[in-house]
Write a protein that holds these residues in place. Structure first.
Motif, PDB file in Angstrom:
ATOM      1  N   GLU A 137      21.541 -42.982 -49.916  1.00 38.39           N
ATOM      2  CA  GLU A 137      20.763 -43.829 -50.819  1.00 38.39           C
ATOM      3  C   GLU A 137      21.635 -44.987 -51.291  1.00 38.39           C
ATOM      4  O   GLU A 137      22.845 -44.821 -51.536  1.00 38.39           O
ATOM      5  N   LYS A 138      21.020 -46.155 -51.424  1.00 32.29           N
ATOM      6  CA  LYS A 138      21.785 -47.331 -51.835  1.00 32.29           C
ATOM      7  C   LYS A 138      20.971 -48.217 -52.754  1.00 32.29           C
ATOM      8  O   LYS A 138      19.755 -48.031 -52.921  1.00 32.29           O
ATOM      9  N   TYR A 139      21.642 -49.190 -53.339  1.00 29.17           N
ATOM     10  CA  TYR A 139      21.006 -50.241 -54.134  1.00 29.17           C
ATOM     11  C   TYR A 139      21.846 -51.482 -53.908  1.00 29.17           C
ATOM     12  O   TYR A 139      23.052 -51.488 -54.204  1.00 29.17           O
ATOM     13  N   ASP A 140      21.244 -52.529 -53.339  1.00 24.68           N
ATOM     14  CA  ASP A 140      22.014 -53.735 -53.055  1.00 24.68           C
ATOM     15  C   ASP A 140      22.613 -54.304 -54.336  1.00 24.68           C
ATOM     16  O   ASP A 140      21.957 -54.322 -55.388  1.00 24.68           O
ATOM     17  N   VAL A 141      23.837 -54.786 -54.238  1.00 20.07           N
ATOM     18  CA  VAL A 141      24.480 -55.397 -55.402  1.00 20.07           C
ATOM     19  C   VAL A 141      23.647 -56.566 -55.898  1.00 20.07           C
ATOM     20  O   VAL A 141      23.479 -56.769 -57.109  1.00 20.07           O
ATOM     21  N   ASP A 142      23.071 -57.337 -54.972  1.00 24.48           N
ATOM     22  CA  ASP A 142      22.215 -58.456 -55.370  1.00 24.48           C
ATOM     23  C   ASP A 142      20.969 -57.969 -56.108  1.00 24.48           C
ATOM     24  O   ASP A 142      20.473 -58.649 -57.017  1.00 24.48           O
ATOM     25  N   SER A 143      20.450 -56.805 -55.730  1.00 19.12           N
ATOM     26  CA  SER A 143      19.286 -56.258 -56.429  1.00 19.12           C
ATOM     27  C   SER A 143      19.639 -55.945 -57.869  1.00 19.12           C
ATOM     28  O   SER A 143      18.848 -56.203 -58.791  1.00 19.12           O
ATOM     29  N   PHE A 144      20.815 -55.380 -58.062  1.00 20.04           N
ATOM     30  CA  PHE A 144      21.254 -55.045 -59.412  1.00 20.04           C
ATOM     31  C   PHE A 144      21.456 -56.313 -60.236  1.00 20.04           C
ATOM     32  O   PHE A 144      21.023 -56.403 -61.398  1.00 20.04           O
ATOM     33  N   ARG A 145      22.067 -57.321 -59.642  1.00 19.12           N
ATOM     34  CA  ARG A 145      22.320 -58.575 -60.359  1.00 19.12           C
ATOM     35  C   ARG A 145      21.011 -59.305 -60.673  1.00 19.12           C
ATOM     36  O   ARG A 145      20.751 -59.663 -61.824  1.00 19.12           O
ATOM     37  N   HIS A 146      20.193 -59.514 -59.655  1.00 20.03           N
ATOM     38  CA  HIS A 146      18.940 -60.256 -59.874  1.00 20.03           C
ATOM     39  C   HIS A 146      17.985 -59.470 -60.766  1.00 20.03           C
ATOM     40  O   HIS A 146      17.229 -60.066 -61.546  1.00 20.03           O
TER      41      HIS A 146
END
Length: 465
Positions: A441-450
């Protein structure tokens, strides 16, 4: 509206600290359904209480019939006339099994490249739901640091049973509704439409489960001695299940469509404009021929039409080789995905009657109700919360947010509607490739930032100059 530029700058400047806090939360193996992790769940809940307290909230744990519930409240100076928002998330996660399929340990978060080439946070709970809930908390933290107070009253509610038995929070809300006189609920547990296009979910299907067993002879019988004159429960059950749909894919259970509303023409046109690649959707799972209820697109079938599905069927001999028997019984497990307007209790009753009406006189049926009754939910597309979110998301992503549906269930949305009498704003930033519930499972760093920046923009919609 206050322009959020200074808050956005703060989010970007201190983003490494936000990542570090998310990593701290991800390290808790808070598997709510496993009694062996009860201490880990409580530790994660206490960590969240400490974070909220440090941000200026009055926070603590509330007991439920399951895992402890984190509740934090923030009252801005002179905030009596301001809107009261409830933000909901969950700190429990799915089990990490099978562990051998993880590239790195599931509770030791790492940043590495995902298949898209983007930096991503790999850990159990990264997108479902720890990374998502932390986008809102980090946006609130930065807003408070820059402006000193939030532009609304805020209650944060983070539960530990979302991945298991959702009756715990439902019972809590039913018993304690007066403690939460809120105007709307914000939930961050859904996806973007695509990597560049934000989405607001306005429809969720409910779900009920039921198991049916058809019983015939009192014992398994030799098929050579009894085959022919003796009824075979597998054949009986199969015929009943096959009769549930007509040739156009419409469900034939009497009264099944009672309360189902037509899809609004404006919404139907918007969904058509999404140009959902139905052929590729089927091709990706090895299929090519569309099924389902004729007259409705794939998106309409998944988002706004009810279904009756057989999830499993079994009976008789299932071992190695052959065993020539007529089984004494046969069982099927079914789930019904329901849309707004359908009554789960009536659906269960109608299905039982449908089965019994088709049984031969010498067969009997028994039923096991599996799980709670979750209703379908539809939210008005023109609430002030959705208007605020649409404006904020367009500012952050440079694209209009699309209004989507969900074929899945988020039972707490129904609980908020039933017990607190409020609609929910469903905005999320995970991607279709984030492997929620799966290994890696992952969460893009950009997803977290945006996601964090987007929540700051939504908060700004409520702030006056």
């Amino acid at each position: 509206m206050v322009h959020p530029a200074t808050v956005l700058a703060e989010i970007d400047q201190q983003f490494p600290e936000s990542l570090a806090r998310l990593f701290d939360l991800l390290r808790f193996p808070s598997v709510g359904t496993d009694p062996a992790h009860a201490k880990d769940c409580r530790a994660a809940a206490r960590w969240l209480v400490a974070e909220l307290t440090g941000m200026g909230f009055k926070a603590g744990l509330r007991q439920t019939t399951g895992q402890p519930l984190v509740v934090g409240s923030y009252e801005p100076p002179g905030g009596g006339r301001l809107p009261h928002i409830l933000f909901y998330g969950h700190y429990d996660v799915q089990p990490a099994d099978p562990l051998e399929l993880w590239t790195s340990p599931p509770f030791e978060p790492r940043i590495r490249k995902g298949k898209s080439g983007k930096d991503a946070i790999f850990a159990r709970g990264a997108c479902d739901d720890k990374g998502q809930l932390m986008t809102f908390l980090e946006a609130s933290r930065c807003w408070l640091k820059v402006h000193g107070s939030l532009p609304f009253r805020l209650t944060v509610m983070i539960e530990g049973d979302e991945e298991g038995d959702t009756s715990h929070i439902d019972s809590f809300l039913k018993a304690n509704a007066r403690d939460f006189p809120v105007d709307a609920a914000f939930i961050c547990d859904t996806e973007m439409w695509d990597p560049r296009t934000p989405a607001i979910n306005t429809r969720l299907r409910g779900c009920i489960g039921i198991e049916v067993t058809v019983k015939g002879p009192k014992i398994d019988l030799h098929s050579g001695l009894y085959g022919g004159p003796v009824r075979n429960p597998i054949k009986v059950l199969s015929a009943v299940l096959a009769a549930m749909h007509d040739r156009r894919g419409r469900i034939t259970i009497p009264g099944f469509y009672d309360g189902v509303k037509p899809i609004p023409a404006k919404l139907r046109r918007q969904w058509a404009g999404l140009k959902f690649p139905a052929k590729k959707f089927l091709g990706d799972v090895g299929l090519a021929i569309p099924a389902g209820e004729q007259g409705y697109s794939a998106l309409e079938q998944m988002w706004a039409r009810p279904t009756a599905e057989v999830n499993g069927i079994f009976g008789g001999y299932r071992g190695v080789g052959s065993k020539t028997v007529l089984p004494a019984e046969a069982t099927a497990k079914l789930t019904f995905r329901l849309v707004e307007g359908q009554d789960p209790v009536k659906i269960r009753k109608a299905f039982k009657a449908f089965v019994k009406d088709r049984l031969p006189p010498d067969c009997k049926a028994s039923f096991i109700e599996d799980g709670g009754d979750s209703r379908g939910i539809a939210v008005s597309e023109d609430t002030p919360w959705i208007r605020a979110a649409k404006a904020a998301l367009k500012d952050e992503f440079g694209r209009e947010a699309v209004l989507v549906g969900g074929g899945f269930s988020i039972p707490v949305v129904e609980s908020f509607k039933t017990h607190l009498k409020v609609d929910s704003l469903l905005v999320g930033f995970s991607g279709a490739d984030d492997s929620a519930h799966s290994p890696n499972e992952k969460y893009d760093v950009d997803s977290f930032r945006h996601g964090t920046r987007a929540w700051a923009r939504i908060i700004a919609q409520f702030a006056k100059e």
